[in-house]
Design an enzyme around this catalytic site. Structure first.
Site, mmCIF file in Angstrom:
data_model
loop_
_atom_site.group_PDB
_atom_site.id
_atom_site.type_symbol
_atom_site.label_atom_id
_atom_site.label_comp_id
_atom_site.label_asym_id
_atom_site.label_seq_id
_atom_site.Cartn_x
_atom_site.Cartn_y
_atom_site.Cartn_z
ATOM 1 N N LYS A 20 0.855 -1.205 0.000
ATOM 2 C CA LYS A 20 0.000 0.000 0.000
ATOM 3 C C LYS A 20 0.876 1.234 0.000
ATOM 4 O O LYS A 20 2.051 1.198 0.416
ATOM 5 C CB LYS A 20 -0.937 0.038 1.224
ATOM 6 C CG LYS A 20 -0.267 -0.015 2.621
ATOM 7 C CD LYS A 20 0.220 1.291 3.192
ATOM 8 C CE LYS A 20 0.875 1.120 4.563
ATOM 9 N NZ LYS A 20 1.663 2.226 5.049
ATOM 10 N N ASP A 145 -2.279 -1.526 10.262
ATOM 11 C CA ASP A 145 -2.420 -1.518 8.806
ATOM 12 C C ASP A 145 -3.121 -2.764 8.268
ATOM 13 O O ASP A 145 -3.415 -2.830 7.080
ATOM 14 C CB ASP A 145 -1.034 -1.430 8.145
ATOM 15 C CG ASP A 145 -0.572 0.009 7.963
ATOM 16 O OD1 ASP A 145 -1.413 0.916 8.019
ATOM 17 O OD2 ASP A 145 0.635 0.199 7.764
HETATM 18 C C1 LIG Z 1 2.081 4.456 9.686
HETATM 19 C C2 LIG Z 1 1.095 3.458 9.100
HETATM 20 O O1 LIG Z 1 1.771 2.526 8.261
HETATM 21 C C3 LIG Z 1 0.097 4.216 8.241
HETATM 22 O O2 LIG Z 1 -0.628 3.362 7.414
HETATM 23 C C4 LIG Z 1 0.382 2.690 10.189
HETATM 24 O O3 LIG Z 1 -0.333 3.550 11.024
HETATM 25 C C5 LIG Z 1 1.323 1.805 10.988
HETATM 26 O O4 LIG Z 1 0.723 0.564 11.055
HETATM 27 P P1 LIG Z 1 1.520 -0.751 11.528
HETATM 28 O O5 LIG Z 1 2.863 -0.812 10.893
HETATM 29 O O6 LIG Z 1 0.554 -1.893 11.338
HETATM 30 O O7 LIG Z 1 1.752 -0.397 13.001
HETATM 31 P P2 LIG Z 1 1.603 -1.292 14.311
HETATM 32 O O8 LIG Z 1 2.423 -2.535 14.129
HETATM 33 O O9 LIG Z 1 0.171 -1.402 14.674
HETATM 34 O O10 LIG Z 1 2.307 -0.317 15.355
HETATM 35 C C6 LIG Z 1 3.700 -0.187 15.524
HETATM 36 C C7 LIG Z 1 3.907 0.861 16.607
HETATM 37 O O11 LIG Z 1 3.661 2.167 16.070
HETATM 38 C C8 LIG Z 1 2.916 2.975 16.973
HETATM 39 N N1 LIG Z 1 1.662 3.398 16.331
HETATM 40 C C9 LIG Z 1 1.189 2.733 15.243
HETATM 41 C C10 LIG Z 1 0.040 3.154 14.620
HETATM 42 C C11 LIG Z 1 -0.642 4.275 15.149
HETATM 43 N N2 LIG Z 1 -1.769 4.719 14.593
HETATM 44 N N3 LIG Z 1 -0.182 4.902 16.230
HETATM 45 C C12 LIG Z 1 0.981 4.492 16.824
HETATM 46 O O12 LIG Z 1 1.399 5.091 17.810
HETATM 47 C C13 LIG Z 1 2.714 2.157 18.219
HETATM 48 O O13 LIG Z 1 3.738 2.500 19.103
HETATM 49 C C14 LIG Z 1 2.938 0.726 17.763
HETATM 50 O O14 LIG Z 1 3.477 -0.062 18.775
HETATM 51 N N1 LIG Z 2 5.606 -11.624 7.064
HETATM 52 C C1 LIG Z 2 6.270 -10.511 7.455
HETATM 53 N N2 LIG Z 2 6.744 -9.672 6.528
HETATM 54 C C2 LIG Z 2 7.402 -8.547 6.904
HETATM 55 N N3 LIG Z 2 7.650 -8.198 8.163
HETATM 56 C C3 LIG Z 2 7.204 -8.997 9.126
HETATM 57 C C4 LIG Z 2 6.493 -10.178 8.813
HETATM 58 N N4 LIG Z 2 6.170 -10.754 9.962
HETATM 59 C C5 LIG Z 2 6.650 -9.976 10.948
HETATM 60 N N5 LIG Z 2 7.280 -8.910 10.464
HETATM 61 C C6 LIG Z 2 7.895 -7.809 11.258
HETATM 62 O O1 LIG Z 2 7.161 -6.598 11.003
HETATM 63 C C7 LIG Z 2 8.047 -5.496 10.798
HETATM 64 C C8 LIG Z 2 7.382 -4.478 9.875
HETATM 65 O O2 LIG Z 2 7.345 -5.026 8.614
HETATM 66 P P1 LIG Z 2 6.590 -4.378 7.384
HETATM 67 O O3 LIG Z 2 7.188 -4.946 6.158
HETATM 68 O O4 LIG Z 2 5.125 -4.536 7.535
HETATM 69 O O5 LIG Z 2 7.008 -2.866 7.566
HETATM 70 P P2 LIG Z 2 6.379 -1.588 7.004
HETATM 71 O O6 LIG Z 2 6.173 -1.746 5.545
HETATM 72 O O7 LIG Z 2 7.199 -0.443 7.476
HETATM 73 O O8 LIG Z 2 4.977 -1.548 7.668
HETATM 74 P P3 LIG Z 2 4.063 -0.307 7.951
HETATM 75 O O9 LIG Z 2 3.969 0.536 6.758
HETATM 76 O O10 LIG Z 2 2.798 -1.065 8.228
HETATM 77 O O11 LIG Z 2 4.669 0.351 9.128
HETATM 78 C C9 LIG Z 2 9.305 -6.132 10.215
HETATM 79 O O12 LIG Z 2 10.446 -5.371 10.495
HETATM 80 C C10 LIG Z 2 9.347 -7.498 10.898
HETATM 81 O O13 LIG Z 2 10.049 -7.442 12.112
#
Ligand SMILES: C[C@](O)(CO)[C@H](O)COP(=O)(O)OP(=O)(O)OC[C@H]1O[C@@H](n2ccc(N)nc2=O)[C@H](O)[C@@H]1O
Ligand SMILES: Nc1ncnc2c1ncn2[C@@H]1O[C@H](COP(=O)(O)OP(=O)(O)OP(=O)(O)O)[C@@H](O)[C@H]1O
Length: 293
Positions: A20, A145
């Site tokens: 996304k 997400d």
């Molecule tokens: C930044 C975005 O990617 C925008 O789409 C999302 O809001 C993040 O979503 P995500 O990667 O699924 O995040 P999560 O794994 O739920 O959260 C990771 C950490 O980011 C912080 N977190 C995340 C989402 C949010 N709305 N507020 C937060 O403060 C929290 O400390 C959480 O522990």
């Molecule tokens: N199947 C998986 N693929 C990727 N990361 C994973 C998976 N399972 C667990 N993780 C953990 O989740 C963390 C975030 O990965 P992801 O690829 O979703 O990051 P991101 O694209 O930055 O996500 P977001 O945009 O939601 O913050 C990774 O650093 C890893 O530790």
């Protein structure tokens, strides 16, 4: 006793988990548990991880291959399968094989998308019959997400990204640059300099050109590579940050202009030439699988 796998031909399929982009992201407040309240626009792109699910004869969820730095039990596909079993009492198992194409920590939501594809595919393959709304609720327990990937349509998102309204946005040719760094989402959201009090806007404001991402200032202050990527991208079009980064992107009016920018950038940067899509390819796959079964 083992439960029977329904629709056996469907088990041979490879399911997409698309990335996304956040086309804008505003932080409008904070919940008592520390999570941030957002306004964002999600659109998918045609860059995907691919997942195969293999039937197994025992009550075990396992991965064919672990990802670097992620233990099997922490992998979001494994966690999604286990959450689904816990929710429904389903007694079988699955072997999960992920073809990983999306960069981790890139702001493209790869882990979340893998989780969503696992929820949607296993709901079908295990014959569980959970509604999309229930799968979205389960997904939210895995990450903010995950719901949009289960929702499967480009969306205006509020709350922490779980209040979703479908939105149609142009399906633009896009160049995504992947700077050479990983951004930890939690680290950006806990930065004391993060803007947390943006005024709410309306969809019309976004359509009229309000594309700001409130994480941008904090991310570029911490990651020079993201700053450099934005500078180079802005030579071609408006450079934008997705989520908390690290990836940055620019949309183009035509395939030709996107390709030309991509060719110049690819000499120096890791980048992708992609297209925005308003419907997740996950649901096209689900429909195709339903037809063959
Ligand atoms: C930044 C975005 O990617 C925008 O789409 C999302 O809001 C993040 O979503 P995500 O990667 O699924 O995040 P999560 O794994 O739920 O959260 C990771 C950490 O980011 C912080 N977190 C995340 C989402 C949010 N709305 N507020 C937060 O403060 C929290 O400390 C959480 O522990
Ligand atoms: N199947 C998986 N693929 C990727 N990361 C994973 C998976 N399972 C667990 N993780 C953990 O989740 C963390 C975030 O990965 P992801 O690829 O979703 O990051 P991101 O694209 O930055 O996500 P977001 O945009 O939601 O913050 C990774 O650093 C890893 O530790």
């Amino acid at each position: 006793m083992m439960e029977k796998c329904v629709n056996l031909p469907a088990w041979t399929e490879k399911w997409p988990a698309p990335a996304k982009l956040n086309l804008m992201l505003r932080i409008t407040g904070r919940r008592p548990d520390g999570y941030h309240l957002l306004q964002t626009v999600f659109q998918f792109i045609d860059l995907c991880d691919w997942i195969r699910f293999h039937p197994v004869d025992e009550d075990r969820v396992s991965l064919y291959q672990t990802l670097p730095g992620v233990a099997e039990a922490d992998d979001l596909t494994v966690r999604a399968a286990r959450v689904l079993k816990a929710e429904t009492g389903y007694a079988g198992g699955v072997g999960i094989e992920v073809e990983k194409n999306l960069p981790m920590g890139g702001g493209l939501g790869g882990g979340s998308s893998d989780a969503a594809t696992t929820l949607v595919a296993l709901n079908y393959l295990w014959g569980l019959g959970l509604s999309v709304e229930r799968l979205m609720r389960l997904g939210l327990s895995l990450g903010a997400d995950v719901p949009v990937f289960v929702f499967g349509q480009a969306a205006w998102g509020e709350g922490v990204g779980e209040k979703l309204e479908p939105i149609r946005v142009p399906e633009c040719w896009t160049v995504v640059i992947r700077p050479d760094c990983h951004v930890n989402t939690g680290e950006i959201f806990s930065d004391k300099n993060l803007t947390r009090d943006s005024k709410s806007i309306r969809i019309a404001d976004f359509i009229a050109g309000q594309h700001q991402n409130d994480c941008l200032d904090v991310v570029v202050r911490r990651y020079q590579a993201v700053k450099d990527a934005l500078v180079v991208l802005s030579e071609f079009a408006e450079g934008r940050l997705t989520g908390t980064g690290a990836c940055v992107f620019a949309q183009f009016d035509s395939e030709q202009s996107a390709k030309s920018a991509y060719r110049s950038l690819a000499a120096k940067w890791r980048c992708y030439l992609v297209k925005g899509v308003n419907e997740s390819p996950l649901y096209a796959k689900l429909r195709a699988v339903e037809n063959i079964s």
